[in-house]
Design a protein around this motif. Structure first.
Motif, PDB file in Angstrom:
ATOM      1  N   HIS A 113       6.852   6.239 -11.964  1.00  0.00           N
ATOM      2  CA  HIS A 113       6.594   6.748 -10.624  1.00  0.00           C
ATOM      3  C   HIS A 113       5.549   5.888  -9.926  1.00  0.00           C
ATOM      4  N   ARG A 114       5.805   5.566  -8.658  1.00  0.00           N
ATOM      5  CA  ARG A 114       4.865   4.828  -7.831  1.00  0.00           C
ATOM      6  C   ARG A 114       4.783   5.508  -6.462  1.00  0.00           C
ATOM      7  N   PHE A 115       3.607   5.381  -5.824  1.00  0.00           N
ATOM      8  CA  PHE A 115       3.413   5.991  -4.515  1.00  0.00           C
ATOM      9  C   PHE A 115       3.701   4.998  -3.394  1.00  0.00           C
ATOM     10  N   CYS A 116       4.138   5.535  -2.262  1.00  0.00           N
ATOM     11  CA  CYS A 116       4.364   4.750  -1.061  1.00  0.00           C
ATOM     12  C   CYS A 116       3.015   4.326  -0.486  1.00  0.00           C
ATOM     13  N   VAL A 117       2.800   3.030  -0.344  1.00  0.00           N
ATOM     14  CA  VAL A 117       1.534   2.504   0.177  1.00  0.00           C
ATOM     15  C   VAL A 117       1.295   2.976   1.608  1.00  0.00           C
ATOM     16  N   ARG A 118       2.365   3.040   2.377  1.00  0.00           N
ATOM     17  CA  ARG A 118       2.216   3.456   3.772  1.00  0.00           C
ATOM     18  C   ARG A 118       1.684   4.878   3.884  1.00  0.00           C
ATOM     19  N   HIS A 119       2.145   5.767   3.000  1.00  0.00           N
ATOM     20  CA  HIS A 119       1.671   7.146   3.023  1.00  0.00           C
ATOM     21  C   HIS A 119       0.196   7.231   2.635  1.00  0.00           C
ATOM     22  N   ILE A 120      -0.199   6.504   1.601  1.00  0.00           N
ATOM     23  CA  ILE A 120      -1.603   6.526   1.187  1.00  0.00           C
ATOM     24  C   ILE A 120      -2.477   5.971   2.302  1.00  0.00           C
ATOM     25  N   ALA A 121      -2.022   4.871   2.935  1.00  0.00           N
ATOM     26  CA  ALA A 121      -2.783   4.275   4.026  1.00  0.00           C
ATOM     27  C   ALA A 121      -2.931   5.250   5.192  1.00  0.00           C
ATOM     28  N   SER A 122      -1.856   5.972   5.500  1.00  0.00           N
ATOM     29  CA  SER A 122      -1.901   6.949   6.583  1.00  0.00           C
ATOM     30  C   SER A 122      -2.868   8.087   6.251  1.00  0.00           C
ATOM     31  N   ASN A 123      -2.831   8.570   5.000  1.00  0.00           N
ATOM     32  CA  ASN A 123      -3.744   9.629   4.581  1.00  0.00           C
ATOM     33  C   ASN A 123      -5.191   9.145   4.594  1.00  0.00           C
ATOM     34  N   LEU A 124      -5.401   7.883   4.206  1.00  0.00           N
ATOM     35  CA  LEU A 124      -6.737   7.298   4.239  1.00  0.00           C
ATOM     36  C   LEU A 124      -7.251   7.240   5.674  1.00  0.00           C
ATOM     37  N   ASN A 125      -6.389   6.865   6.582  1.00  0.00           N
ATOM     38  CA  ASN A 125      -6.765   6.807   7.994  1.00  0.00           C
ATOM     39  C   ASN A 125      -7.175   8.186   8.508  1.00  0.00           C
ATOM     40  N   THR A 126      -6.441   9.206   8.081  1.00  0.00           N
ATOM     41  CA  THR A 126      -6.778  10.573   8.476  1.00  0.00           C
ATOM     42  C   THR A 126      -8.116  10.997   7.868  1.00  0.00           C
ATOM     43  N   HIS A 127      -8.378  10.542   6.635  1.00  0.00           N
ATOM     44  CA  HIS A 127      -9.590  10.940   5.910  1.00  0.00           C
ATOM     45  C   HIS A 127     -10.847  10.310   6.497  1.00  0.00           C
ATOM     46  N   VAL A 128     -10.770   9.029   6.858  1.00  0.00           N
ATOM     47  CA  VAL A 128     -11.971   8.326   7.338  1.00  0.00           C
ATOM     48  C   VAL A 128     -11.897   7.978   8.829  1.00  0.00           C
ATOM     49  N   ARG A 129     -10.726   8.202   9.432  1.00  0.00           N
ATOM     50  CA  ARG A 129     -10.533   7.932  10.862  1.00  0.00           C
ATOM     51  C   ARG A 129     -10.898   6.484  11.213  1.00  0.00           C
ATOM     52  N   SER A 130     -10.255   5.580  10.487  1.00  0.00           N
ATOM     53  CA  SER A 130     -10.518   4.159  10.719  1.00  0.00           C
ATOM     54  C   SER A 130      -9.246   3.352  10.492  1.00  0.00           C
ATOM     55  N   ASN A 131      -8.740   2.761  11.566  1.00  0.00           N
ATOM     56  CA  ASN A 131      -7.567   1.902  11.439  1.00  0.00           C
ATOM     57  C   ASN A 131      -7.873   0.648  10.619  1.00  0.00           C
ATOM     58  N   ASP A 132      -9.106   0.183  10.707  1.00  0.00           N
ATOM     59  CA  ASP A 132      -9.493  -1.005   9.944  1.00  0.00           C
ATOM     60  C   ASP A 132      -9.403  -0.742   8.445  1.00  0.00           C
ATOM     61  N   MET A 133      -9.888   0.426   8.004  1.00  0.00           N
ATOM     62  CA  MET A 133      -9.828   0.765   6.581  1.00  0.00           C
ATOM     63  C   MET A 133      -8.374   0.910   6.132  1.00  0.00           C
ATOM     64  N   ARG A 134      -7.556   1.482   6.986  1.00  0.00           N
ATOM     65  CA  ARG A 134      -6.128   1.616   6.678  1.00  0.00           C
ATOM     66  C   ARG A 134      -5.495   0.249   6.454  1.00  0.00           C
ATOM     67  N   ASP A 135      -5.752  -0.680   7.380  1.00  0.00           N
ATOM     68  CA  ASP A 135      -5.157  -2.012   7.289  1.00  0.00           C
ATOM     69  C   ASP A 135      -5.718  -2.796   6.108  1.00  0.00           C
ATOM     70  N   MET A 136      -7.016  -2.637   5.813  1.00  0.00           N
ATOM     71  CA  MET A 136      -7.621  -3.341   4.683  1.00  0.00           C
ATOM     72  C   MET A 136      -7.061  -2.835   3.361  1.00  0.00           C
ATOM     73  N   PHE A 137      -6.806  -1.526   3.299  1.00  0.00           N
ATOM     74  CA  PHE A 137      -6.205  -0.978   2.075  1.00  0.00           C
ATOM     75  C   PHE A 137      -4.792  -1.519   1.875  1.00  0.00           C
ATOM     76  N   LYS A 138      -4.005  -1.567   2.930  1.00  0.00           N
ATOM     77  CA  LYS A 138      -2.645  -2.089   2.820  1.00  0.00           C
ATOM     78  C   LYS A 138      -2.653  -3.539   2.376  1.00  0.00           C
ATOM     79  N   ALA A 139      -3.598  -4.312   2.885  1.00  0.00           N
ATOM     80  CA  ALA A 139      -3.706  -5.711   2.470  1.00  0.00           C
ATOM     81  C   ALA A 139      -4.039  -5.809   0.986  1.00  0.00           C
ATOM     82  N   ALA A 140      -4.946  -4.942   0.514  1.00  0.00           N
ATOM     83  CA  ALA A 140      -5.321  -4.939  -0.902  1.00  0.00           C
ATOM     84  C   ALA A 140      -4.136  -4.539  -1.775  1.00  0.00           C
ATOM     85  N   ALA A 141      -3.367  -3.570  -1.321  1.00  0.00           N
ATOM     86  CA  ALA A 141      -2.239  -3.067  -2.108  1.00  0.00           C
ATOM     87  C   ALA A 141      -1.190  -4.148  -2.349  1.00  0.00           C
TER      88      ALA A 141
END
Length: 271
Positions: A113-141
């Protein structure tokens, strides 16, 4: 009084064709509208051209552990017995519970089982309210080298401790390509399922029988267009699909700047 509960369907060409696809299954659910309520569950795969490959469908009462267990069980029973599958999904509790149930048939090593990166990034954005953090996480993934992954994570940690704490709650193997052991085949999201949902545009308002019939005609049309495209490439003497050719050309160009040094290793054994 009889009450409709669930229905599962998969077409013969989809079942046969999956044998030649990547061992990846993306699953997703979408709500039905109109007079007939419920949830449409869709399973798709990815063919050698990196195009979406429709696999199986179901209409259920909603997304929960029981419905996801039943849907995945039907896939095991009616569609494929392949081992080593990679199932990519969002983090819905019902999906996680179903996959962790050994009776369903998707526990390791039969499936991973693996998680969808886009979903985690979207949830992260909701959690910290930062598009930059969302994009940086996707780049890391998407990083395939440990050094580059660590650099990205350091940037995230320095910029937002709260974001790093959120990311740390999810196992690396569930989202990081570097830690994936090749299970995903480079597929990081459930966008393939989302894409095929667009193919079924308008279907979510139909009665159940009409919905099933529409999926048949849409899948048939989809396969016809793909076959015509493949035959056209073959007639032009092109050995690989467009996406594969682009990947080969990109890697070839990148390899020009690489250097390979040969080393001779001598082992001396002493008593």
């Amino acid at each position: 009084m009889e009450v409709f509960e669930r229905v599962f369907w998969a077409f013969g060409p989809c079942i046969d064709g999956f044998k030649h696809c990547m061992p990846v299954i993306c699953i997703d659910g979408t709500h039905l509208y109109g007079k007939y309520k419920g949830t449409l569950l869709v399973a798709t795969s990815v063919n050698a051209s990196f195009q979406v490959f429709p696999l199986a469908f179901a209409v259920v009462e909603g997304e929960n552990t029981s419905s996801w267990s039943w849907f995945l069980g039907c896939i095991r029973d009616r569609v494929t017995q392949r081992d080593g599958l990679c199932v990519i999904s969002d983090r819905h509790p019902g999906i996680i519970a179903a996959i962790n149930d050994p009776n369903v048939g998707f526990t390791e090593p039969r499936a991973y089982h693996r998680f969808c990166v886009r979903h985690i990034a979207s949830n992260l954005n909701t959690h910290v309210r930062s598009n930059d953090m969302r994009d940086m996480f996707k780049a890391a993934a998407y990083q395939r080298q440990e050094r580059k992954l660590q650099v990205d994570l350091c940037f995230i940690g320095e910029a937002c401790t709260k974001a790093m704490e959120y990311i740390a709650q999810v196992l690396f193997t569930m989202w990081s390509l570097f830690h994936d052991n090749g299970r995903r085949y480079g597929i990081c999201t459930t966008n393939f399922s989302k894409t095929f949902n667009n193919v079924l545009k308008g279907a979510r308002f139909l009665p159940i029988m009409s919905l099933v019939e529409l999926t048949f005609h849409r899948v048939n049309k989809y396969f016809t267009l793909r076959r015509e495209s493949s035959e056209a490439r073959s007639d032009q003497g092109l050995p690989y699909p467009t996406k594969v050719t682009a990947i080969l050309e990109k890697n070839t160009a990148k390899a020009r700047y690489h250097r390979v040094d040969a080393y001779i290793v001598v082992c001396i054994f002493t008593k």
